[in-house]
Motif scaffolding. Structure first.
Motif, short mmCIF file in Angstrom:
data_model
loop_
_atom_site.label_atom_id
_atom_site.label_comp_id
_atom_site.label_asym_id
_atom_site.label_seq_id
_atom_site.Cartn_x
_atom_site.Cartn_y
_atom_site.Cartn_z
N MET A 140 0.85 -1.20 0.00
CA MET A 140 0.00 0.00 0.00
C MET A 140 0.88 1.25 0.00
N ALA A 141 0.24 2.41 -0.05
CA ALA A 141 0.99 3.64 -0.23
C ALA A 141 0.20 4.82 0.32
N THR A 142 0.80 5.99 0.22
CA THR A 142 0.12 7.25 0.51
C THR A 142 -0.47 7.78 -0.78
N GLY A 143 -1.77 8.02 -0.77
CA GLY A 143 -2.44 8.57 -1.94
C GLY A 143 -2.28 10.08 -2.00
N PHE A 144 -2.26 10.60 -3.22
CA PHE A 144 -2.17 12.04 -3.46
C PHE A 144 -3.28 12.39 -4.44
N TYR A 145 -4.34 13.01 -3.92
CA TYR A 145 -5.53 13.31 -4.70
C TYR A 145 -5.53 14.77 -5.14
N THR A 146 -5.77 14.98 -6.43
CA THR A 146 -5.92 16.34 -6.95
C THR A 146 -6.66 16.25 -8.28
N THR A 199 -11.21 8.77 1.62
CA THR A 199 -11.78 8.07 2.77
C THR A 199 -12.13 6.63 2.41
N ASP A 200 -12.79 6.44 1.29
CA ASP A 200 -13.15 5.08 0.88
C ASP A 200 -11.91 4.23 0.60
N ALA A 201 -10.92 4.81 -0.08
CA ALA A 201 -9.72 4.04 -0.42
C ALA A 201 -8.95 3.62 0.82
N VAL A 202 -8.89 4.50 1.81
CA VAL A 202 -8.18 4.16 3.04
C VAL A 202 -8.96 3.13 3.86
N ILE A 203 -10.27 3.31 3.99
CA ILE A 203 -11.07 2.34 4.74
C ILE A 203 -11.03 0.97 4.07
N ASP A 204 -11.05 0.96 2.74
CA ASP A 204 -11.04 -0.31 2.01
C ASP A 204 -9.67 -0.97 1.95
N GLY A 205 -8.65 -0.29 2.47
CA GLY A 205 -7.32 -0.88 2.51
C GLY A 205 -6.52 -0.74 1.24
N HIS A 206 -6.97 0.10 0.30
CA HIS A 206 -6.21 0.31 -0.93
C HIS A 206 -5.05 1.28 -0.71
N LEU A 207 -5.17 2.14 0.30
CA LEU A 207 -4.13 3.10 0.65
C LEU A 207 -3.92 3.07 2.16
N ASP A 208 -2.69 3.36 2.58
CA ASP A 208 -2.44 3.52 4.01
C ASP A 208 -3.06 4.82 4.52
N ASN A 209 -2.86 5.88 3.78
CA ASN A 209 -3.36 7.20 4.14
C ASN A 209 -3.36 8.04 2.87
N ALA A 210 -3.79 9.29 2.97
CA ALA A 210 -3.89 10.10 1.75
C ALA A 210 -3.81 11.58 2.09
N PHE A 211 -3.30 12.35 1.12
CA PHE A 211 -3.30 13.80 1.18
C PHE A 211 -4.08 14.32 -0.02
N CYS A 212 -5.00 15.25 0.23
CA CYS A 212 -5.83 15.84 -0.82
C CYS A 212 -5.32 17.25 -1.11
N CYS A 213 -4.67 17.39 -2.27
CA CYS A 213 -4.08 18.66 -2.69
C CYS A 213 -5.13 19.38 -3.53
N VAL A 214 -6.03 20.09 -2.87
CA VAL A 214 -7.23 20.61 -3.53
C VAL A 214 -7.49 22.05 -3.10
N ILE A 223 -5.61 7.68 7.90
CA ILE A 223 -5.58 9.15 7.94
C ILE A 223 -5.93 9.69 6.55
N VAL A 224 -6.78 10.70 6.52
CA VAL A 224 -7.01 11.48 5.31
C VAL A 224 -6.77 12.94 5.66
N SER A 225 -5.85 13.57 4.95
CA SER A 225 -5.48 14.96 5.19
C SER A 225 -5.90 15.81 4.00
N CYS A 226 -6.47 16.98 4.28
CA CYS A 226 -6.95 17.89 3.22
C CYS A 226 -6.31 19.26 3.39
N LEU A 227 -5.83 19.82 2.31
CA LEU A 227 -5.20 21.13 2.33
C LEU A 227 -6.21 22.20 2.73
#
Length: 307
Positions: A1-7, A105-120, A280-284
């Motif tokens: 798994m990895a840290t997601g970067f959403y934008t 949130t869905d990706a982390v709960i479903d185990g596809h990602l460890d955590n994520a940062f939303c660059c938005v 963890i899900v983090s949002c800018l």
């Protein structure tokens, strides 16, 4: 798994007008620093979808959602308040910003990602249930936290809000909900002149005096936040990540540096590892001094990714 970067490119098209501090160059500065630090290759890039109206209505009224759709102009900018402007692409940008938080949130709960940062952008933590304000249209973190509770059936979530400004919208939406513990620090007294006293017992607000530095922040977090977070044992943590508390940022007067944001992120990761399976899900949120913003996000994301 990895840290997601959403934008999403739509977030760059949200046009607030010439000279506005909440501008597309913020996201470009972050991208530049990620590339320069060479950690961009360690992140799992994800495209932010459009948030559904069903998800928005967990945090906002139908009237507010309709008003945001209606206020978007065909050309130029429309003024919501003295600080908050929208352009022709702002509706889609706002849906992408909330949609990023939901998808993460869905990706982390479903185990596809460890955590994520939303660059938005636009950011979200000042948006109230019935009102846009402070550069914010929809409350991205509140939308995602309520999705985790009501659609994904988690029992407890924590919201961490670090920013030079109090996250008044998130507090107003989530105050009194026993499923949520919100911990925030902010400069006080300062815009939006709220947070003292907190609205409900599930709000742990730490006001910091102007010119407070990283040592003052670390002492307050260690003394006040961490014991409450550990006792609450959240099953997921959401972060409103504002980097305008940096000493180089002229929109406030706090004295944090990159190392302080890294330390804080490590503390949050330790709590998440203990009770939340690391979720963890983090949002800018804020951050307007472009170089400091980019460097601070790199420090934050590097810790999320454990690099």
């Amino acid at each position: 798994m990895a840290t997601g970067f959403y934008t999403h490119p739509d977030c760059l098209l949200h046009d607030t007008g010439d000279g506005h501090p909440e501008r597309a160059a913020r996201l470009q500065a972050i991208e530049d620093q990620l590339i320069g630090s060479r950690i961009d290759i360690a992140l799992q890039r994800e495209t932010a979808p459009l948030a559904s109206e069903t998800a928005l209505l967990r945090a906002h009224s139908a009237a507010h959602v309709a008003a945001m759709r209606a206020c978007v102009p065909a050309t130029g900018q429309a003024e919501i308040d003295a600080d908050t402007f929208v352009g022709p692409h702002s509706w889609n940008a706002a849906l992408r910003a909330a949609g990023a938080a939901l998808a993460a949130t869905d990706a982390v709960i479903d185990g596809h990602l460890d955590n994520a940062f939303c660059c938005v952008r636009p950011p979200g933590h000042h948006a109230l249930r019935e009102q846009a304000m402070g550069f914010c249209l929809f409350n991205n973190v509140a939308v995602a936290a309520l999705h985790a509770l009501e659609a994904r059936h988690l029992a407890r979530v924590a919201v961490i809000d670090f920013d030079v400004h109090h996250g008044n919208g998130t507090e107003a939406i989530l105050a009194g909900d026993p499923r949520v513990l919100m911990c925030g620090f902010f400069q006080h007294p300062f815009y939006p002149f709220s947070g003292v006293p907190p609205l409900a017992p599930n709000m742990l607000n730490v006001p910091l005096a102007a010119r407070s530095d990283g040592a003052a922040m670390r002492e307050a977090v260690t003394r006040e936040w961490l014991p409450r977070l550990r006792a609450f044992a959240p099953q997921m943590i959401f972060i409103s990540a504002g980097f305008d508390a940096h000493r180089d940022d002229d929109l406030g007067n706090l004295g944090l540096v990159e190392a302080d944001f890294a330390w804080l992120t490590r503390c949050i990761r330790e709590v998440a590892a203990h009770s939340a399976q690391g979720r963890i899900v983090s949002c800018l949120e804020g951050g307007y001094a472009l170089s400091a913003l980019g460097r601070s996000v790199v420090a934050h994301v590097r810790e999320l990714a454990d690099l």
